[in-house]
Enzyme design. Structure first.
Site, PDB file in Angstrom:
ATOM      1  N   GLN A 147       0.848  -1.193   0.000  1.00 12.26           N
ATOM      2  CA  GLN A 147       0.000   0.000   0.000  1.00 12.26           C
ATOM      3  C   GLN A 147       0.885   1.245   0.000  1.00 12.26           C
ATOM      4  O   GLN A 147       1.966   1.228   0.592  1.00 12.26           O
ATOM      5  CB  GLN A 147      -0.897   0.020   1.246  1.00 12.26           C
ATOM      6  CG  GLN A 147      -1.864   1.192   1.308  1.00 12.26           C
ATOM      7  CD  GLN A 147      -2.237   1.558   2.739  1.00 12.26           C
ATOM      8  OE1 GLN A 147      -1.724   2.510   3.318  1.00 12.26           O
ATOM      9  NE2 GLN A 147      -3.134   0.776   3.327  1.00 12.26           N
ATOM     10  N   HIS A 149       1.242   5.729   0.287  1.00 13.60           N
ATOM     11  CA  HIS A 149       0.747   7.058   0.597  1.00 13.60           C
ATOM     12  C   HIS A 149       0.909   7.933  -0.646  1.00 13.60           C
ATOM     13  O   HIS A 149       1.970   7.951  -1.265  1.00 13.60           O
ATOM     14  CB  HIS A 149       1.563   7.698   1.718  1.00 13.60           C
ATOM     15  CG  HIS A 149       1.313   7.111   3.068  1.00 13.60           C
ATOM     16  ND1 HIS A 149       2.181   7.299   4.126  1.00 13.60           N
ATOM     17  CD2 HIS A 149       0.292   6.356   3.550  1.00 13.60           C
ATOM     18  CE1 HIS A 149       1.716   6.672   5.196  1.00 13.60           C
ATOM     19  NE2 HIS A 149       0.572   6.099   4.865  1.00 13.60           N
ATOM     20  N   GLU A 176      -3.482   5.520  -0.332  1.00 10.81           N
ATOM     21  CA  GLU A 176      -4.081   6.260   0.772  1.00 10.81           C
ATOM     22  C   GLU A 176      -3.601   7.706   0.736  1.00 10.81           C
ATOM     23  O   GLU A 176      -2.434   7.979   0.474  1.00 10.81           O
ATOM     24  CB  GLU A 176      -3.658   5.622   2.097  1.00 10.81           C
ATOM     25  CG  GLU A 176      -4.139   6.364   3.335  1.00 10.81           C
ATOM     26  CD  GLU A 176      -3.574   5.784   4.629  1.00 10.81           C
ATOM     27  OE1 GLU A 176      -4.140   6.069   5.695  1.00 10.81           O
ATOM     28  OE2 GLU A 176      -2.552   5.067   4.561  1.00 10.81           O
ATOM     29  N   GLU A 227      -9.253   2.742   6.823  1.00  7.78           N
ATOM     30  CA  GLU A 227      -8.466   2.018   7.822  1.00  7.78           C
ATOM     31  C   GLU A 227      -8.077   2.876   9.028  1.00  7.78           C
ATOM     32  O   GLU A 227      -7.552   2.340  10.008  1.00  7.78           O
ATOM     33  CB  GLU A 227      -7.193   1.436   7.198  1.00  7.78           C
ATOM     34  CG  GLU A 227      -6.125   2.455   6.864  1.00  7.78           C
ATOM     35  CD  GLU A 227      -4.840   1.873   6.301  1.00  7.78           C
ATOM     36  OE1 GLU A 227      -4.723   0.638   6.212  1.00  7.78           O
ATOM     37  OE2 GLU A 227      -3.965   2.656   5.930  1.00  7.78           O
ATOM     38  N   GLN A 302      -4.689  -2.477  10.607  1.00  4.52           N
ATOM     39  CA  GLN A 302      -3.430  -1.822  10.282  1.00  4.52           C
ATOM     40  C   GLN A 302      -2.653  -1.750  11.592  1.00  4.52           C
ATOM     41  O   GLN A 302      -3.010  -1.010  12.500  1.00  4.52           O
ATOM     42  CB  GLN A 302      -3.677  -0.410   9.738  1.00  4.52           C
ATOM     43  CG  GLN A 302      -2.384   0.342   9.463  1.00  4.52           C
ATOM     44  CD  GLN A 302      -2.600   1.802   9.134  1.00  4.52           C
ATOM     45  OE1 GLN A 302      -1.857   2.381   8.342  1.00  4.52           O
ATOM     46  NE2 GLN A 302      -3.584   2.432   9.732  1.00  4.52           N
ATOM     47  N   ASP A 341       5.234   2.477   7.850  1.00  6.70           N
ATOM     48  CA  ASP A 341       4.710   3.685   7.223  1.00  6.70           C
ATOM     49  C   ASP A 341       5.095   4.968   7.948  1.00  6.70           C
ATOM     50  O   ASP A 341       4.650   6.038   7.566  1.00  6.70           O
ATOM     51  CB  ASP A 341       3.190   3.599   7.111  1.00  6.70           C
ATOM     52  CG  ASP A 341       2.491   3.821   8.442  1.00  6.70           C
ATOM     53  OD1 ASP A 341       3.087   3.512   9.481  1.00  6.70           O
ATOM     54  OD2 ASP A 341       1.353   4.310   8.432  1.00  6.70           O
ATOM     55  N   SER A 368       1.831  -0.341   5.260  1.00  9.20           N
ATOM     56  CA  SER A 368       0.512   0.292   5.240  1.00  9.20           C
ATOM     57  C   SER A 368       0.747   1.779   5.031  1.00  9.20           C
ATOM     58  O   SER A 368       0.228   2.632   5.741  1.00  9.20           O
ATOM     59  CB  SER A 368      -0.252   0.018   6.528  1.00  9.20           C
ATOM     60  OG  SER A 368       0.479   0.417   7.661  1.00  9.20           O
TER      61      SER A 368
END
Length: 564
Positions: A147, A149, A176, A227, A302, A341, A368
């Site tokens: 995943q 950002h 995200e 999330e 998460q 993350d 994440s």
């Protein structure tokens, strides 16, 4: 030879200048919860069942339960097996987690009946290699993913769209975003959705905000999952946030009612950071969060310390505890988006060491939030990895033959999707009568690295436009129509197919993602079947050939040329 009292060796001076010595380290303080996973203040495991009801949990009688105990006892523990499985010696369970001959199904059955203290008693027996061995077997989805950002220091929607398209092309299954100015959210969420579907159809997107707005964007189809619904391991921290386990469970049901994928967020260290650890170890409190998520019925979590990573990272064994919390989430049969993350160290070596316990065994989402923008633009306070690390990441995959979810992409492909994403967003904004995106901004988006490479936008006009999105009730279908009318038929079809998936409910399955062919992969149809060497997910075939390609690889037939 004589020594001068204040004279230092040159080697010491060199070591003092190393980046790692800019990091913060503290002594353990168990009374305040500043200890990773082994504290004398943690309760001893115990459980007692009467008339089908847990009346004692980890040394507390039901009359003394806090609301976390009550929720876990009533909703997260299998009462029928609780006394049986808690009686199994912890070392036997720990060895079964590592043993390929012990099936995942049997271990999840055992896990369903364990108390928080018993789970802690098991995992604290395991070193970090054993934790990784267990994770390889216990993750829910067979195929690992990643995943990203995609944010902007200036909340610039054009930047977000272009970076989302590139991130999707590089292989991220989820994207995200979040904001510096929350009122920008509708424009940035639209940009993320459009850009993601340009890069690769089927990418899922979310906009991390306060819960009411995040839920509304999801209900409208402007986002596909959520999330950032935080849960905590102590009653006092929950109360500080004006929440309870039941209110979080109600929110989870609201998302599920509209087919929106959703997981909770937790992580070791949050209770210490908020000053209410109640004298328990970080991992014990995190296990309570994991069981709360299980009891609430959400599909995943998460975890991996997330925004609190500096706390466990400062104490002995803290990164081991982070790996253990990821394992516990997977053991409890939840989707695990395993952190990596948050920027936590000045040391490149230490940042990599923090990553490997998730990347090597594979998790549902190794990060994440890998920063698919320069960290200066990362509005989640920076990430453990960012755009400067793409080539390093791809090289590690190739070196160790592991799949971290990404791939090398040639620059012409990147430039093409960045321009298409910017053009698509330009067209959508025009169709929806939102503030104009100029050709100059599109040109900047193609070649930009960070937000400083873009022309300034009229913030006041953007905020008015964002508010109009909410006031007019703009939905995901409106985005589909705008894309179709402006000639981006393929992007419109991609987004419409993602919206259709919500109706089917497939995204509510544990560890659900969509392939580029819009086939759901989840713990249902892509169940982890690891059973030792030669089994489970193996990086081979077409995917392995893809990951062999890097930016600079010398041709075997002609050493004077490079292939990519």
């Amino acid at each position: 030879m004589t020594t001068t009292e204040n004279r230092r060796s040159k080697r010491t001076e060199v070591l003092e200048d190393r980046p790692v010595n800019l990091d913060g380290f503290v002594e353990e303080w168990p009374e305040k919860g500043l200890v990773a996973m082994e504290s004398d203040f943690d309760p001893a495991p115990s459980v007692r069942v009467e008339d089908g009801r847990i009346v004692e949990l980890d040394g507390r009688a039901r009359a003394d339960f806090d609301f976390m105990d009550t929720f876990i006892a009533d909703h997260a523990i299998d009462v029928e097996t609780a006394e049986e499985v808690n009686a199994i010696p912890s070392v036997e369970i720990a060895r079964a987690l590592v043993d390929p001959r012990a099936s995942r199904d049997e271990l999840t059955r055992i896990g369903r009946g364990l108390t928080p203290a018993k789970i802690l008693d098991v995992v604290k027996l395991m070193n970090v290699v054993e934790i990784m061995m267990a994770m390889q077997k216990m993750r829910a989805r067979r195929t690992p993913a990643n995943q990203a950002h995609s944010t902007s220091a200036k909340d610039n929607p054009i930047q977000v769209a272009a970076d989302a398209a590139e991130g999707a092309l590089r292989g991220f299954a989820e994207l995200e975003t979040t904001l510096g100015v929350v009122r920008y959210a509708p424009l940035v969420a639209i940009a993320l959705q459009v850009g993601g579907q340009v890069g690769r159809g089927g990418v899922l997107t979310q906009c991390a905000l306060e819960e009411a707005t995040e839920l509304e964007l999801g209900m409208r189809g402007i986002t596909a999952y959520a999330e950032t619904i935080s849960v905590y391991g102590t009653e006092s921290v929950f109360v500080d946030g004006d929440d309870t386990p039941w209110s979080k469970a109600f929110l989870a049901s609201a998302y599920a009612s509209r087919g929106i994928k959703m997981r909770f967020t937790s992580g070791t260290g949050s209770e210490v950071q908020m000053g209410n650890a109640e004298g328990r170890s970080m991992l014990y409190l995190e296990i309570r969060c994991i069981l709360m998520a299980k009891g609430a019925g959400v599909q995943g979590l998460q975890n991996g310390s997330i925004s609190c990573i500096g706390v466990p990272g400062a104490v002995p064994g803290g990164i081991r505890a982070v790996a253990a919390e990821n394992l516990v989430a997977s053991w409890m049969d939840l989707e695990c988006a395993s952190g990596n993350d948050q920027s936590f160290s000045h040391s490149a070596m230490r940042r990599t060491a923090r990553l490997l316990p998730q990347m090597l065994p594979g998790t549902d989402f190794v990060c994440s939030g890998y920063s698919a923008v320069p960290n200066a633009d990362n509005m989640f306070a920076g990430s453990n990895l960012d755009t400067e690390d793409f080539d390093d990441w791809n090289t590690i995959q190739r070196d160790l033959q592991v799949d971290g979810g990404l791939r090398h992409v040639r620059e012409p492909e990147i430039l093409q999707v960045r321009e298409k994403a910017a053009r698509a967003l330009q067209a959508v904004f025009a169709e929806l009568d939102l503030p104009r995106i100029t050709d100059e901004e599109v040109e900047a988006a193609v070649y930009a690295n960070g937000s400083g490479d873009y022309p300034e936008r009229d913030v006041l006009e953007d905020l008015k436009g964002a508010q109009s999105v909410m006031d007019r009730g703009v939905t995901g279908l409106d985005l589909v129509k705008a894309l179709e009318r402006s000639g981006f038929h393929d992007v419109a079809e991609n987004l419409l197919t993602v919206l259709r998936q919500r109706v089917s409910g497939d995204l509510l399955q544990t560890s659900a993602i969509l392939t580029e062919d819009f086939v759901p992969l989840s713990a249902i149809n892509d169940a982890n079947d690891y059973g030792g060497p030669g089994s489970g997910y193996r990086l081979q075939g077409e995917r392995w050939e893809q990951l062999k390609k890097l930016r600079h690889v010398t041709s075997a037939e002609n050493p004077e040329t490079e292939v990519s």
